[in-house]
Design an enzyme around this catalytic site. Structure first.
Site, mmCIF file in Angstrom:
data_model
loop_
_atom_site.group_PDB
_atom_site.id
_atom_site.type_symbol
_atom_site.label_atom_id
_atom_site.label_comp_id
_atom_site.label_asym_id
_atom_site.label_seq_id
_atom_site.Cartn_x
_atom_site.Cartn_y
_atom_site.Cartn_z
ATOM 1 N N HIS A 64 0.839 -1.216 0.000
ATOM 2 C CA HIS A 64 0.000 0.000 0.000
ATOM 3 C C HIS A 64 0.868 1.259 0.000
ATOM 4 O O HIS A 64 0.472 2.290 -0.524
ATOM 5 C CB HIS A 64 -0.888 0.042 1.255
ATOM 6 C CG HIS A 64 -1.724 -1.191 1.437
ATOM 7 N ND1 HIS A 64 -2.671 -1.593 0.524
ATOM 8 C CD2 HIS A 64 -1.740 -2.136 2.416
ATOM 9 C CE1 HIS A 64 -3.243 -2.707 0.946
ATOM 10 N NE2 HIS A 64 -2.701 -3.057 2.091
ATOM 11 N N HIS A 94 5.473 6.910 6.555
ATOM 12 C CA HIS A 94 5.216 6.415 5.199
ATOM 13 C C HIS A 94 4.707 7.573 4.364
ATOM 14 O O HIS A 94 4.472 8.666 4.888
ATOM 15 C CB HIS A 94 4.182 5.273 5.234
ATOM 16 C CG HIS A 94 2.881 5.746 5.760
ATOM 17 N ND1 HIS A 94 2.574 5.760 7.112
ATOM 18 C CD2 HIS A 94 1.833 6.326 5.134
ATOM 19 C CE1 HIS A 94 1.391 6.295 7.287
ATOM 20 N NE2 HIS A 94 0.925 6.661 6.105
ATOM 21 N N HIS A 96 2.169 8.999 0.842
ATOM 22 C CA HIS A 96 1.082 8.810 -0.139
ATOM 23 C C HIS A 96 1.438 9.712 -1.313
ATOM 24 O O HIS A 96 1.932 10.836 -1.092
ATOM 25 C CB HIS A 96 -0.258 9.235 0.461
ATOM 26 C CG HIS A 96 -0.635 8.486 1.702
ATOM 27 N ND1 HIS A 96 -1.454 7.374 1.689
ATOM 28 C CD2 HIS A 96 -0.284 8.675 3.001
ATOM 29 C CE1 HIS A 96 -1.602 6.920 2.933
ATOM 30 N NE2 HIS A 96 -0.894 7.680 3.744
ATOM 31 N N GLU A 106 -3.203 13.475 0.605
ATOM 32 C CA GLU A 106 -4.507 13.026 1.119
ATOM 33 C C GLU A 106 -5.301 14.245 1.586
ATOM 34 O O GLU A 106 -6.412 14.488 1.123
ATOM 35 C CB GLU A 106 -4.304 12.026 2.259
ATOM 36 C CG GLU A 106 -3.527 10.780 1.807
ATOM 37 C CD GLU A 106 -3.934 9.526 2.521
ATOM 38 O OE1 GLU A 106 -3.713 9.438 3.744
ATOM 39 O OE2 GLU A 106 -4.497 8.639 1.880
ATOM 40 N N HIS A 119 3.390 10.899 6.317
ATOM 41 C CA HIS A 119 2.706 10.671 7.596
ATOM 42 C C HIS A 119 3.649 10.056 8.614
ATOM 43 O O HIS A 119 4.180 8.960 8.386
ATOM 44 C CB HIS A 119 1.509 9.732 7.399
ATOM 45 C CG HIS A 119 0.372 10.366 6.673
ATOM 46 N ND1 HIS A 119 -0.607 9.645 6.024
ATOM 47 C CD2 HIS A 119 0.047 11.671 6.487
ATOM 48 C CE1 HIS A 119 -1.472 10.460 5.478
ATOM 49 N NE2 HIS A 119 -1.104 11.717 5.753
ATOM 50 N N THR A 199 -6.418 6.770 7.391
ATOM 51 C CA THR A 199 -6.883 7.071 6.028
ATOM 52 C C THR A 199 -6.877 5.818 5.144
ATOM 53 O O THR A 199 -7.154 5.883 3.960
ATOM 54 C CB THR A 199 -5.978 8.117 5.354
ATOM 55 O OG1 THR A 199 -4.649 7.561 5.255
ATOM 56 C CG2 THR A 199 -5.950 9.409 6.132
ATOM 57 N N THR A 200 -6.546 4.675 5.797
ATOM 58 C CA THR A 200 -6.647 3.412 5.078
ATOM 59 C C THR A 200 -7.438 2.454 5.961
ATOM 60 O O THR A 200 -7.508 2.668 7.178
ATOM 61 C CB THR A 200 -5.262 2.759 4.862
ATOM 62 O OG1 THR A 200 -4.737 2.385 6.150
ATOM 63 C CG2 THR A 200 -4.312 3.696 4.166
HETATM 64 O O1 LIG Z 1 -2.273 8.368 8.361
HETATM 65 C C1 LIG Z 1 -2.479 7.215 8.019
HETATM 66 N N1 LIG Z 1 -1.929 6.673 6.908
HETATM 67 C C2 LIG Z 1 -2.167 5.359 6.769
HETATM 68 O O2 LIG Z 1 -1.718 4.714 5.837
HETATM 69 C C3 LIG Z 1 -3.001 4.796 7.864
HETATM 70 C C4 LIG Z 1 -2.348 3.794 8.730
HETATM 71 C C5 LIG Z 1 -2.924 2.547 8.878
HETATM 72 C C6 LIG Z 1 -2.347 1.617 9.724
HETATM 73 C C7 LIG Z 1 -1.171 1.932 10.414
HETATM 74 C C8 LIG Z 1 -0.584 3.194 10.249
HETATM 75 C C9 LIG Z 1 -1.173 4.132 9.404
HETATM 76 S S1 LIG Z 1 -3.435 6.187 8.857
HETATM 77 ZN ZN LIG Z 2 -0.771 7.669 5.715
#
Ligand SMILES: O=C1NC(=O)[C@@H](c2ccccc2)S1
Ligand SMILES: [Zn+2]
Length: 262
Positions: A64, A94, A96, A106, A119, A199-200
């Site tokens: 993802h 991570h 996006h 996002e 994030h 957000t996921t």
């Molecule tokens: O801000 C976020 N971004 C993401 O990919 C979501 C997530 C989901 C699970 C663990 C950590 C983060 S919450």
């Molecule tokens: Zn995220």
């Protein structure tokens, strides 16, 4: 079992509610931030980041996003202040991002999206025993969001983009030690904050969002390396590139977005 969700037509944000009904909850993320509708709250102090002793462990492709994980047994690596009542421990960060030339953040600001969004995910280890437990609690997580805008090369982001070829395939992970995310912060810690969700999937409504107003600059070349990551595993014949892994803004439902009083 496992997660069969994604960002495509068949498995993307518009159908997540079928498996995760909370997708239609009243404190979902991301949102569109409208700066002049944000209220300043005098009780909000500055954000304080103590990332000095942070020990990154590895970098991974989970199908993802690309994630850098930290050793959270150490309770020195925290974010506190701002809207937070406790210090929250850094667990991972991570990104996006979009497709070529498309936007990929996002959160949006007055309807405008950025090329990407970083994030930094923290959890309330004062109140909860594990990250997983905190992730289901209304004040369990604090995510620091940083916008990435295309421009000059970001000197320190190269450490990450140069490692991406090692985690090209879904399920790959490799050592990634000694990276301190302080080098990814913009010069100002001015922020907006609101109560939202992951957000996921599983989209738990457990996140205190802290979004920095100032973006960092990264080059198109650096962003293109994120798009080289694959959603597919090494053994698979098909090769699907990881891009547009962002959820669009969700209804505010009367929530207040707060900012620092100048
Ligand atoms: O801000 C976020 N971004 C993401 O990919 C979501 C997530 C989901 C699970 C663990 C950590 C983060 S919450
Ligand atoms: Zn995220």
């Amino acid at each position: 079992t496992g997660d069969h969700w994604g960002y495509g037509i068949e498995d993307g944000p518009s159908v997540w509610h079928k498996t995760y009904p909370i997708a239609q909850g009243n404190r979902q993320s991301p949102i569109d931030i409208v700066p002049h509708q944000a209220s300043c709250d005098p009780s909000l102090g500055p954000i304080v980041l103590n990332y000095d002793h942070c020990t990154s462990m590895n970098i991974a492709n989970n199908g993802h996003s690309v994630i850098v994980e930290f050793d959270d047994t150490d309770d020195r690596v925290v974010i506190q202040g701002g809207p937070l009542d406790n210090p929250y421990k850094l667990k991972q960060f991570h990104f996006h991002w979009g497709g070529k030339g498309c936007h990929g953040s996002e959160h949006t600001v007055a309807g405008n999206s950025y090329a990407s969004e970083l994030h930094l995910v923290h959890w309330n280890a004062v109140k909860y025993g594990t990250f997983e437990e905190a992730a289901t609690a209304p004040d369990g997580l604090a995510v620091l969001g940083i916008f990435l805008e295309t421009g000059d090369d970001h000197r320190w982001l190269n450490m990450i983009t140069d490692a991406l070829y090692m985690v090209k395939f879904k399920g790959s992970v490799t050592d990634f030690e000694g990276f301190n995310p302080m080098c990814l912060l913009p010069s100002s810690l001015d922020y907006w904050t609101y109560l939202g969700s992951l957000t996921t999937p599983p989209l738990y409504e457990s996140v205190v969002w802290i979004i920095l107003r100032e973006p960092i600059m990264v080059s198109e070349k650096q962003l293109s390396k994120f798009r080289m990551l694959l959603l597919t595993e090494e053994e698979e014949d098909q090769r699907i590139h990881m891009e547009n892994n962002f959820r669009p803004p969700q209804p505010l439902n009367g929530r207040k977005v707060l900012n620092l009083c100048v």
